[in-house]
Design an enzyme around this catalytic site. Structure first.
Site, PDB file in Angstrom:
ATOM      1  N   HIS A 191      15.644  12.432  -5.507  1.00 31.20           N
ATOM      2  CA  HIS A 191      13.885  12.844  -5.526  1.00 31.20           C
ATOM      3  C   HIS A 191      13.051  11.807  -5.842  1.00 31.20           C
ATOM      4  O   HIS A 191      12.673  11.537  -6.587  1.00 31.20           O
ATOM      5  CB  HIS A 191      14.993  13.666  -6.647  1.00 31.20           C
ATOM      6  CG  HIS A 191      15.798  14.807  -5.793  1.00 31.20           C
ATOM      7  ND1 HIS A 191      14.928  15.962  -6.455  1.00 31.20           N
ATOM      8  CD2 HIS A 191      16.890  14.733  -6.828  1.00 31.20           C
ATOM      9  CE1 HIS A 191      16.282  16.813  -5.775  1.00 31.20           C
ATOM     10  NE2 HIS A 191      16.533  16.004  -6.506  1.00 31.20           N
ATOM     11  N   SER A 196      -6.604  -7.396   2.686  1.00 26.57           N
ATOM     12  CA  SER A 196      -8.320  -6.432   2.780  1.00 26.57           C
ATOM     13  C   SER A 196      -9.485  -6.750   3.170  1.00 26.57           C
ATOM     14  O   SER A 196      -9.605  -7.972   3.170  1.00 26.57           O
ATOM     15  CB  SER A 196      -8.263  -5.458   1.690  1.00 26.57           C
ATOM     16  OG  SER A 196      -9.214  -4.730   1.508  1.00 26.57           O
ATOM     17  N   LYS A 220      -5.465  -8.178  -2.181  1.00 24.27           N
ATOM     18  CA  LYS A 220      -5.115  -7.588  -1.935  1.00 24.27           C
ATOM     19  C   LYS A 220      -3.289  -8.431  -0.664  1.00 24.27           C
ATOM     20  O   LYS A 220      -4.150  -8.985   0.332  1.00 24.27           O
ATOM     21  CB  LYS A 220      -5.366  -6.191  -0.835  1.00 24.27           C
ATOM     22  CG  LYS A 220      -5.600  -5.500  -2.125  1.00 24.27           C
ATOM     23  CD  LYS A 220      -5.969  -4.012  -1.536  1.00 24.27           C
ATOM     24  CE  LYS A 220      -4.775  -3.922  -1.359  1.00 24.27           C
ATOM     25  NZ  LYS A 220      -4.950  -2.167  -0.951  1.00 24.27           N
ATOM     26  N   GLU A 271       4.746  -0.452   6.922  1.00 29.95           N
ATOM     27  CA  GLU A 271       4.183   0.393   6.519  1.00 29.95           C
ATOM     28  C   GLU A 271       3.781   1.305   8.569  1.00 29.95           C
ATOM     29  O   GLU A 271       4.349   2.500   8.282  1.00 29.95           O
ATOM     30  CB  GLU A 271       2.553   0.756   6.302  1.00 29.95           C
ATOM     31  CG  GLU A 271       1.981   0.582   5.007  1.00 29.95           C
ATOM     32  CD  GLU A 271       0.738   0.080   4.931  1.00 29.95           C
ATOM     33  OE1 GLU A 271       0.582  -1.084   5.080  1.00 29.95           O
ATOM     34  OE2 GLU A 271       0.161   0.970   4.675  1.00 29.95           O
TER      35      GLU A 271
END
Ligand code: ARG
Length: 451
Positions: free
Chosen positions: A151, A272, A278, A285
Site C-alpha cells: 500500500h 526543466s 531540476k 516516467e
C-alpha cells in the site's frame, strides 16, 4: 481490363490503401515471393528461366527497398501490389506469373507471421537483456537494506537486491512469453490461396523450409483468417510493458527528494525549461506511461477480430498499425530500460535510514511471541498495542520502558529490546524465496541459470 467502370473515390482510396504503413512488410514480401517462385519452378509450374528472371527482379526490388529508392507509384494500393508491379516493370510479362497459386490473403498472413516472428524474437532478446541488467544491479546491491512496501506504506525491510530481482523474474517470464509467440507464428499460411487452396500442385513444405517455418498451417481457411499470433504478440508485449511501467513508476518515486533512494544518470534525464535546479527522470516516467498504449493495441485488435466471419475480411488490414506501433514502442522501452538501469545510482545511506525504522520490526516482535506459544492472531493484537503506545507517546519502540511493555503483555521482556537492537529482521527471513542473504544468493544463481 477492369471489372470497374468508375475510378475509386479519393476518400475511399485514403481509407482503403494500406501502403502508408504496410511498406514495412516489404522485405518479408520479397523474401516470401522469392521462396514462392522457387517452389513454382521446383514443381514445374513455371520454368527455371522464369524463376531466375523473377529472382533477379526481386533481388533488385529488395535492394531498392533497403536503400530507400523503391519507386512507389500513385496507384499502389498496398505493398504487395507495389512489389508485383515493380517486378513486372523490371522483368516484363513474366512478373505476372509471380502471383500464380497465391492470393494476397495468404500472402499478407505470411508477411505478418514473418514480422511477428522476427519481432517476437527481438523482444525475447531485449527482455533477456533487461533481465541480465537487473541481475547485475541486484549483484551490486546485494546487502543493501531498504523498506519493502505494501500500500506504499513501509511494511518490512528487504534487501534492494531482492526487490530488484522481483523485476528480473517478470522479465524472465516475458522472455518466455515471447518464445511462445515465436512458436505461435511458426506455421506457414502461404499456399492457402484466397481461402480454399489452389488449383496447382504446390509444395508448401518446400516454402516453409525456405522461409524457416517449422510447419504449414493445416487448414486453408484458418491460414487466411488466423491472426492469433498477432494477439499473442500484443498480449506478451502488453504484459511486458506493464512490468516496465511498474519499474518506471518506482524509479520515479525513488528519484524524488522525498524518497531519495536513487538517481538516474544524466544520460537518462532532462532538465526543466524554467527551474534550473531540476533533474527529471523522464525515461522512467515514459516507461510508466507507455504501457496502456500497448494494452490498447491488444484491445483494439480483439475488437477488430471479434465477431468477424471467416475468412479474410478487409477489417484484418487493421491488424498492422496496432502491431507495428506496439513493436516499436516495446522495443524502444526495453532498450531504454536496459540503458537506464545499467547506469542508475542508489543511495545506501537513504535506503538504510528508511529501513532502520523500528516499526518495520512489528511483525518480527509478533513472531517472537508466537515462538513463546501465543497464537499469531493474539500476538498481532499485542504488538498493535505496543505500536499504539509508542505512537501515542511519540517514542520509538525501543524507547518504551519495561513497565510500559508489561502493561501490554507479560510476555514482552528483554528479548524485545534485543530483537530491535540486533536489527536481524532481514536475515531472519530464511524461508525459500525470502529476503535473507543466503536466499537472495540462491535466487541470483537461479536467475543466472534461467538466463
Ligand atoms: N492490404 C491488405 C491487408 O493488409 C492485403 C490483403 C488484401 N486482400 C484482399 N483480398 N483485398 O490485409
Amino acid at each position: 481490363m477492369s471489372r470497374f467502370s468508375e475510378p475509386q473515390d479519393a476518400a475511399f482510396r485514403a481509407l482503403n490503401d494500406s501502403l502508408s504503413f504496410d511498406w514495412r512488410l516489404g522485405p518479408y514480401d520479397v523474401e516470401q515471393s522469392r521462396a514462392h517462385a522457387s517452389m513454382l519452378a521446383a514443381q514445374g509450374i513455371i520454368s527455371a528461366g522464369e524463376r531466375d528472371e523473377l529472382h533477379r527482379a526481386l533481388e533488385k526490388v529488395g535492394r531498392e527497398l533497403a536503400d530507400g529508392e523503391f519507386p512507389y507509384a500513385a496507384g499502389d494500393e498496398d505493398i504487395h501490389m507495389a512489389i508485383e508491379r515493380r517486378v513486372t516493370e523490371l522483368a516484363g510479362r513474366v512478373g505476372g506469373k509471380l502471383h500464380t497459386a497465391r492470393s494476397r490473403n495468404d500472402q499478407v498472413a505470411t508477411d505478418v507471421a514473418m514480422f511477428v516472428r522476427a519481432h517476437a524474437y527481438r523482444a525475447l532478446e531485449l527482455s533477456e537483456r533487461v533481465a541480465r541488467t537487473l541481475v547485475e544491479v541486484a549483484e551490486a546491491h546485494l546487502d543493501w537494506p531498504m523498506p519493502g512496501y505494501t500500500h506504499l506504506q513501509r511494511a518490512q525491510p528487504v534487501y534492494l537486491s531482492h526487490h530488484i530481482l522481483a523485476y528480473c523474474w517478470m522479465l524472465v517470464r516475458d522472455r518466455d512469453r515471447f518464445a511462445a509467440v515465436v512458436a505461435a507464428s511458426d506455421a506457414l499460411p502461404l499456399g492457402a490461396g484466397a481461402l480454399a487452396g489452389v488449383n496447382f500442385d504446390t509444395d508448401r513444405s518446400f516454402v516453409a523450409r525456405e522461409l524457416g517455418f517449422a510447419s504449414v498451417v493445416e487448414n486453408s481457411i484458418d491460414a487466411v483468417s488466423n491472426r492469433d499470433f498477432v494477439l499473442d504478440y500484443l498480449a506478451a508485449a502488453a504484459t511486458c510493458a506493464t512490468h516496465l511501467s511498474r519499474l518506471g513508476a518506482e524509479i520515479v518515486l525513488w528519484s524524488s527528494e522525498e524518497f531519495g533512494f536513487c538517481e538516474v544518470s544524466d544520460a537518462w534525464a532532462s532538465g526543466s525549461s524554467i527551474m534550473p535546479q531540476k533533474k527529471n527522470p523522464d525515461a522512467a516516467e515514459l516507461l510508466r506511461a507507455k504501457s496502456p498504449r500497448i494494452a490498447g493495441h491488444l484491445l483494439a485488435l480483439h475488437g477488430v477480430l471479434h465477431g468477424l466471419p471467416l475468412t479474410y475480411n478487409k477489417d484484418m488490414q487493421e491488424d498492422k498499425e496496432h502491431l507495428f506501433d506496439a513493436a516499436d514502442t516495446l522495443e524502444l522501452c526495453l532498450e531504454a530500460a536496459a540503458g537506464m538501469l545499467a547506469s542508475i545510482r542508489f543511495s545506501r545511506e537513504n535506503l538504510s535510514a528508511a529501513a532502520a525504522d523500528e516499526m518495520l520490526a512489528a511483525t518480527d516482535v509478533a513472531d517472537l511471541l508466537v515462538r513463546r506459544g501465543l497464537p499469531f492472531r493474539e500476538a498481532h493484537g499485542v504488538v498493535a498495542g505496543v505500536v499504539r503506545s509508542a505512537i501515542d507517546q511519540d517514542k520509538a519502540l525501543s524507547d518504551l520502558t519495561r513497565e510500559e511493555l508489561a502493561q501490554v503483555s507479560p510476555l514482552l521482556d528483554e528479548e524485545f529490546y534485543a530483537l530491535l537492537r540486533d536489527g536481524a529482521w532481514l536475515e531472519s527471513k530464511r524461508s525459500q524465496g525470502g529476503t535473507s542473504l543466503a536466499r537472495v544468493r540462491e535466487q541470483l544463481e537461479r536467475a543466472r541459470a534461467a538466463l
